[in-house]
Design an enzyme around this catalytic site. Structure first.
Site, PDB file in Angstrom:
ATOM      1  N   TYR A  67       0.834  -1.220   0.000  1.00  0.00           N
ATOM      2  CA  TYR A  67       0.000   0.000   0.000  1.00  0.00           C
ATOM      3  C   TYR A  67       0.861   1.261   0.000  1.00  0.00           C
ATOM      4  O   TYR A  67       0.568   2.243  -0.656  1.00  0.00           O
ATOM      5  CB  TYR A  67      -0.980  -0.011   1.177  1.00  0.00           C
ATOM      6  N   ARG A  70       2.037   1.777  -3.428  1.00  0.00           N
ATOM      7  CA  ARG A  70       0.962   2.352  -4.270  1.00  0.00           C
ATOM      8  C   ARG A  70       0.778   3.830  -3.941  1.00  0.00           C
ATOM      9  O   ARG A  70       0.597   4.666  -4.815  1.00  0.00           O
ATOM     10  CB  ARG A  70      -0.355   1.581  -4.056  1.00  0.00           C
ATOM     11  N   ASN A 102     -12.071   4.217  -6.305  1.00  0.00           N
ATOM     12  CA  ASN A 102     -10.617   4.336  -6.248  1.00  0.00           C
ATOM     13  C   ASN A 102     -10.158   4.834  -4.891  1.00  0.00           C
ATOM     14  O   ASN A 102     -10.880   5.559  -4.198  1.00  0.00           O
ATOM     15  CB  ASN A 102     -10.120   5.292  -7.356  1.00  0.00           C
ATOM     16  N   HIS A 119     -14.558   2.764  -1.330  1.00  0.00           N
ATOM     17  CA  HIS A 119     -13.573   1.768  -0.853  1.00  0.00           C
ATOM     18  C   HIS A 119     -12.447   2.420  -0.068  1.00  0.00           C
ATOM     19  O   HIS A 119     -11.355   1.866   0.015  1.00  0.00           O
ATOM     20  CB  HIS A 119     -13.024   0.969  -2.053  1.00  0.00           C
ATOM     21  N   CYS A 127      -5.517   3.054  13.015  1.00  0.00           N
ATOM     22  CA  CYS A 127      -5.012   1.949  13.843  1.00  0.00           C
ATOM     23  C   CYS A 127      -5.916   0.734  13.650  1.00  0.00           C
ATOM     24  O   CYS A 127      -7.141   0.831  13.723  1.00  0.00           O
ATOM     25  CB  CYS A 127      -5.017   2.364  15.310  1.00  0.00           C
ATOM     26  N   CYS A 130      -7.477   0.185  17.526  1.00  0.00           N
ATOM     27  CA  CYS A 130      -8.440   1.122  18.153  1.00  0.00           C
ATOM     28  C   CYS A 130      -9.071   2.064  17.130  1.00  0.00           C
ATOM     29  O   CYS A 130      -9.857   2.942  17.505  1.00  0.00           O
ATOM     30  CB  CYS A 130      -7.722   1.933  19.239  1.00  0.00           C
ATOM     31  N   CYS A 155      -1.574   3.002  21.123  1.00  0.00           N
ATOM     32  CA  CYS A 155      -2.173   1.881  21.902  1.00  0.00           C
ATOM     33  C   CYS A 155      -1.408   0.591  21.633  1.00  0.00           C
ATOM     34  O   CYS A 155      -1.712  -0.456  22.181  1.00  0.00           O
ATOM     35  CB  CYS A 155      -3.659   1.717  21.509  1.00  0.00           C
ATOM     36  N   PRO A 219     -12.904   1.107 -22.556  1.00  0.00           N
ATOM     37  CA  PRO A 219     -12.457   0.563 -23.851  1.00  0.00           C
ATOM     38  C   PRO A 219     -12.896  -0.898 -24.054  1.00  0.00           C
ATOM     39  O   PRO A 219     -12.942  -1.378 -25.170  1.00  0.00           O
ATOM     40  CB  PRO A 219     -10.933   0.656 -23.791  1.00  0.00           C
ATOM     41  N   ALA A 236     -10.937   6.990 -20.918  1.00  0.00           N
ATOM     42  CA  ALA A 236     -11.459   8.140 -20.161  1.00  0.00           C
ATOM     43  C   ALA A 236     -10.831   9.462 -20.596  1.00  0.00           C
ATOM     44  O   ALA A 236     -11.539  10.454 -20.829  1.00  0.00           O
ATOM     45  CB  ALA A 236     -11.190   7.901 -18.669  1.00  0.00           C
TER      46      ALA A 236
HETATM   47  C1  BV8 Z   1     -18.482  -6.809   1.264  1.00  0.00           C
HETATM   48  C2  BV8 Z   1      -9.860  -1.208  -1.919  1.00  0.00           C
HETATM   49  C3  BV8 Z   1     -19.699  -7.772   3.051  1.00  0.00           C
HETATM   50  C4  BV8 Z   1      -8.613  -1.932  -1.621  1.00  0.00           C
HETATM   51  C5  BV8 Z   1     -11.354  -2.726  -3.110  1.00  0.00           C
HETATM   52  C6  BV8 Z   1     -22.098 -10.139  -3.652  1.00  0.00           C
HETATM   53  C7  BV8 Z   1     -22.587  -9.148  -2.818  1.00  0.00           C
HETATM   54  C8  BV8 Z   1     -21.766  -8.523  -1.872  1.00  0.00           C
HETATM   55  C9  BV8 Z   1     -20.418  -8.892  -1.769  1.00  0.00           C
HETATM   56  C10 BV8 Z   1     -19.927  -9.865  -2.600  1.00  0.00           C
HETATM   57  C11 BV8 Z   1     -20.747 -10.484  -3.524  1.00  0.00           C
HETATM   58  N1  BV8 Z   1     -20.002 -11.404  -4.187  1.00  0.00           N
HETATM   59  C12 BV8 Z   1     -18.734 -11.368  -3.711  1.00  0.00           C
HETATM   60  C13 BV8 Z   1     -18.668 -10.455  -2.745  1.00  0.00           C
HETATM   61  C14 BV8 Z   1     -17.468 -10.133  -1.995  1.00  0.00           C
HETATM   62  C15 BV8 Z   1     -16.651  -9.017  -2.620  1.00  0.00           C
HETATM   63  C16 BV8 Z   1     -16.698  -8.961  -4.119  1.00  0.00           C
HETATM   64  O1  BV8 Z   1     -17.430  -8.180  -4.700  1.00  0.00           O
HETATM   65  N2  BV8 Z   1     -15.890  -9.784  -4.741  1.00  0.00           N
HETATM   66  C17 BV8 Z   1     -15.802  -9.749  -6.190  1.00  0.00           C
HETATM   67  C18 BV8 Z   1     -14.353  -9.940  -6.616  1.00  0.00           C
HETATM   68  C19 BV8 Z   1     -16.720 -10.786  -6.725  1.00  0.00           C
HETATM   69  N3  BV8 Z   1     -17.054  -7.741  -2.077  1.00  0.00           N
HETATM   70  C20 BV8 Z   1     -16.544  -7.362  -0.892  1.00  0.00           C
HETATM   71  O2  BV8 Z   1     -15.818  -8.067  -0.204  1.00  0.00           O
HETATM   72  C21 BV8 Z   1     -16.949  -5.981  -0.379  1.00  0.00           C
HETATM   73  N4  BV8 Z   1     -17.388  -6.106   0.960  1.00  0.00           N
HETATM   74  O3  BV8 Z   1     -19.214  -7.290   0.466  1.00  0.00           O
HETATM   75  O4  BV8 Z   1     -18.639  -6.928   2.611  1.00  0.00           O
HETATM   76  C22 BV8 Z   1     -19.908  -7.421   4.457  1.00  0.00           C
HETATM   77  C23 BV8 Z   1     -21.085  -6.778   4.811  1.00  0.00           C
HETATM   78  C24 BV8 Z   1     -21.285  -6.479   6.134  1.00  0.00           C
HETATM   79  C25 BV8 Z   1     -20.304  -6.788   7.097  1.00  0.00           C
HETATM   80  C26 BV8 Z   1     -19.115  -7.396   6.699  1.00  0.00           C
HETATM   81  C27 BV8 Z   1     -18.905  -7.719   5.379  1.00  0.00           C
HETATM   82  C28 BV8 Z   1     -15.737  -5.053  -0.360  1.00  0.00           C
HETATM   83  C29 BV8 Z   1     -15.265  -4.767  -1.739  1.00  0.00           C
HETATM   84  C30 BV8 Z   1     -14.182  -3.669  -1.701  1.00  0.00           C
HETATM   85  C31 BV8 Z   1     -12.837  -4.299  -1.914  1.00  0.00           C
HETATM   86  N5  BV8 Z   1     -11.798  -3.241  -1.998  1.00  0.00           N
HETATM   87  N6  BV8 Z   1     -10.445  -1.754  -3.141  1.00  0.00           N
HETATM   88  C32 BV8 Z   1      -7.531  -1.641  -2.607  1.00  0.00           C
HETATM   89  O5  BV8 Z   1      -7.692  -0.787  -3.505  1.00  0.00           O
HETATM   90  O6  BV8 Z   1      -6.459  -2.278  -2.461  1.00  0.00           O
HETATM   91  S1  BV8 Z   1     -12.025  -3.233  -4.567  1.00  0.00           S
HETATM   92  C33 BV8 Z   1     -10.957  -3.054  -5.905  1.00  0.00           C
HETATM   93  O7  BV8 Z   1     -11.631  -3.598  -7.056  1.00  0.00           O
HETATM   94  C34 BV8 Z   1     -10.701  -1.652  -6.351  1.00  0.00           C
HETATM   95  O8  BV8 Z   1     -10.614  -0.725  -5.353  1.00  0.00           O
HETATM   96  C35 BV8 Z   1     -11.868  -1.321  -7.227  1.00  0.00           C
HETATM   97  O9  BV8 Z   1     -12.748  -0.542  -6.495  1.00  0.00           O
HETATM   98  C36 BV8 Z   1     -12.554  -2.605  -7.415  1.00  0.00           C
HETATM   99  C37 BV8 Z   1     -13.050  -2.810  -8.810  1.00  0.00           C
HETATM  100  O10 BV8 Z   1     -12.004  -2.598  -9.634  1.00  0.00           O
HETATM  101  P1  BV8 Z   1     -12.215  -1.524 -10.814  1.00  0.00           P
HETATM  102  O11 BV8 Z   1     -12.148  -0.161 -10.225  1.00  0.00           O
HETATM  103  O12 BV8 Z   1     -13.418  -1.856 -11.596  1.00  0.00           O
HETATM  104  O13 BV8 Z   1     -10.898  -1.776 -11.595  1.00  0.00           O
HETATM  105  P2  BV8 Z   1     -10.589  -3.022 -12.490  1.00  0.00           P
HETATM  106  O14 BV8 Z   1      -9.107  -3.112 -12.578  1.00  0.00           O
HETATM  107  O15 BV8 Z   1     -11.397  -4.206 -12.062  1.00  0.00           O
HETATM  108  O16 BV8 Z   1     -11.185  -2.579 -13.898  1.00  0.00           O
HETATM  109  C38 BV8 Z   1     -10.623  -1.463 -14.549  1.00  0.00           C
HETATM  110  C39 BV8 Z   1     -11.567  -1.157 -15.691  1.00  0.00           C
HETATM  111  O17 BV8 Z   1     -11.079   0.009 -16.328  1.00  0.00           O
HETATM  112  C40 BV8 Z   1     -11.614  -2.263 -16.745  1.00  0.00           C
HETATM  113  O18 BV8 Z   1     -12.951  -2.480 -17.113  1.00  0.00           O
HETATM  114  C41 BV8 Z   1     -10.817  -1.668 -17.918  1.00  0.00           C
HETATM  115  O19 BV8 Z   1     -11.358  -2.072 -19.156  1.00  0.00           O
HETATM  116  C42 BV8 Z   1     -11.064  -0.195 -17.722  1.00  0.00           C
HETATM  117  N7  BV8 Z   1     -10.012   0.669 -18.260  1.00  0.00           N
HETATM  118  C43 BV8 Z   1      -8.688   0.391 -18.416  1.00  0.00           C
HETATM  119  N8  BV8 Z   1      -8.060   1.487 -18.944  1.00  0.00           N
HETATM  120  C44 BV8 Z   1      -9.016   2.453 -19.100  1.00  0.00           C
HETATM  121  C45 BV8 Z   1     -10.248   1.948 -18.665  1.00  0.00           C
HETATM  122  N9  BV8 Z   1     -11.388   2.667 -18.687  1.00  0.00           N
HETATM  123  C46 BV8 Z   1     -11.308   3.936 -19.148  1.00  0.00           C
HETATM  124  N10 BV8 Z   1     -10.155   4.507 -19.579  1.00  0.00           N
HETATM  125  C47 BV8 Z   1      -9.001   3.802 -19.567  1.00  0.00           C
HETATM  126  N11 BV8 Z   1      -7.859   4.376 -20.002  1.00  0.00           N
HETATM  127 ZN    ZN Z   2      -4.585   2.243  18.360  1.00  0.00          ZN
END
Ligand code: BV8
Ligand code: ZN
Length: 245
Positions: A67, A70, A102, A119, A127, A130, A155, A219, A236
């Site tokens: 992180y 990044r 993002n 996100h 922390c 805490c 803490c 794209p 974009a």
């Molecule tokens: C949760 C932060 C429950 C960290 C991220 C069904 C319902 C609910 C949940 C789930 C479900 N099925 C599965 C789940 C679990 C999971 C999930 O969705 N899994 C997926 C993989 C199936 N979801 C979760 O765990 C979420 N939490 O559900 O909690 C809960 C409820 C109550 C109590 C406890 C628990 C949490 C999800 C958040 C995860 N954190 N990010 C970090 O950044 O390190 S997500 C991560 O992927 C990114 O942050 C981003 O937000 C996300 C999606 O990625 P994209 O932004 O779409 O990027 P990606 O690379 O995928 O795509 C890029 C796109 O850009 C492509 O389409 C490409 O073609 C395009 N592109 C490329 N170049 C260009 C372009 N477009 C335009 N111009 C360009 N030049």
């Molecule tokens: Zn603390």
């Protein structure tokens, strides 16, 4: 392209606009998208496996190092014309809200007032024990793949990135505000998201369900193609400025 003109017209006439963005809007700033966020030495890891509480518990130095790498990358890059076009849309529409998946600060640096970070953010560490907010460090620039021990809170707990990991709930008020705005909007512009991560991926569907015009800029085809009223297959930084010119 007739669709670009149609999309520009829909945007210009909209009173309530939501701009929903994913990693793709930062790609032309030089930030790898999430699906290929693991470049160089990180490529042997799976982002989905690293972006979890379990990974941080098992190996805090590896996850904190990733992180911080990044974050140091984000500090070196700049917003692109796509981010700037989003800020122009916000300035023009009577009511506009940016909802981003993002964790970078490029929307803010391009002039977006108060984007919603569904996100979390690389710039709000806290922390792990805490939850007290911590100051983002000076950003000693770990080269790719270097482990870095996370700082400690008073803490004794380890400082963790202020992002939402897989398996963690999204910030409730942020999600509620985003869903409410999608319900009320005339136009939702979804940019650069693969539409596979939930519950964020529901946002464009909500807009479509409540009669909003959904414009997608990507794209590649995505599952959101089925929800979009207008699909603009382009990048974009090229397409968005055409929507506001
Ligand atoms: C949760 C932060 C429950 C960290 C991220 C069904 C319902 C609910 C949940 C789930 C479900 N099925 C599965 C789940 C679990 C999971 C999930 O969705 N899994 C997926 C993989 C199936 N979801 C979760 O765990 C979420 N939490 O559900 O909690 C809960 C409820 C109550 C109590 C406890 C628990 C949490 C999800 C958040 C995860 N954190 N990010 C970090 O950044 O390190 S997500 C991560 O992927 C990114 O942050 C981003 O937000 C996300 C999606 O990625 P994209 O932004 O779409 O990027 P990606 O690379 O995928 O795509 C890029 C796109 O850009 C492509 O389409 C490409 O073609 C395009 N592109 C490329 N170049 C260009 C372009 N477009 C335009 N111009 C360009 N030049
Ligand atoms: Zn603390």
């Amino acid at each position: 392209m007739v669709d670009v003109r149609e999309a520009a017209k829909a945007l210009a006439g909209a009173r309530r606009v939501v701009v929903f963005t994913g990693a793709g809007i930062s790609a032309e700033s030089g930030v790898p998208t999430f699906r290929d966020a693991l470049t160089g030495l990180w490529e042997r890891y799976d982002a989905q496996a690293l972006a979890t509480p379990q990974a941080f518990e098992d190996d805090p130095d590896l996850v904190w190092g990733w992180y911080e790498w990044r974050r140091s990358l984000i500090r070196r890059v700049h917003p692109n014309p796509g981010h700037e076009a989003v800020a122009a849309i916000e300035a023009h529409a009577p009511h506009a809200l940016v909802v981003t998946q993002n964790v970078d600060d490029l929307h803010e640096r391009a002039g977006s007032r108060a984007p919603i970070h569904l996100h979390g953010s690389l710039f709000t560490p806290r922390c792990a024990a805490c939850s007290r907010p911590a100051e983002p460090g000076p950003g000693d620039e770990p080269e790719e793949g270097r482990r870095l021990a996370p700082p400690r809170c008073g803490c004794g707990g380890a400082i963790r990135p202020g992002v939402v990991w897989f398996g963690e709930a999204l910030p409730e008020e942020a999600l509620e505000e985003a869903v409410q705005a999608a319900t009320d909007c005339d136009v939702l512009l979804t940019v650069g998201t693969s539409g596979v991560v939930y519950p964020a991926a529901e946002i464009p569907k909500v807009a479509s369900m409540f009669g909003g015009t959904v414009i997608q800029v990507n794209p590649q085809p995505t599952p959101l193609d089925a929800v979009a009223t207008i699909n603009l297959h382009g990048s974009a930084a090229v397409v968005l400025p055409e929507l506001v010119s």
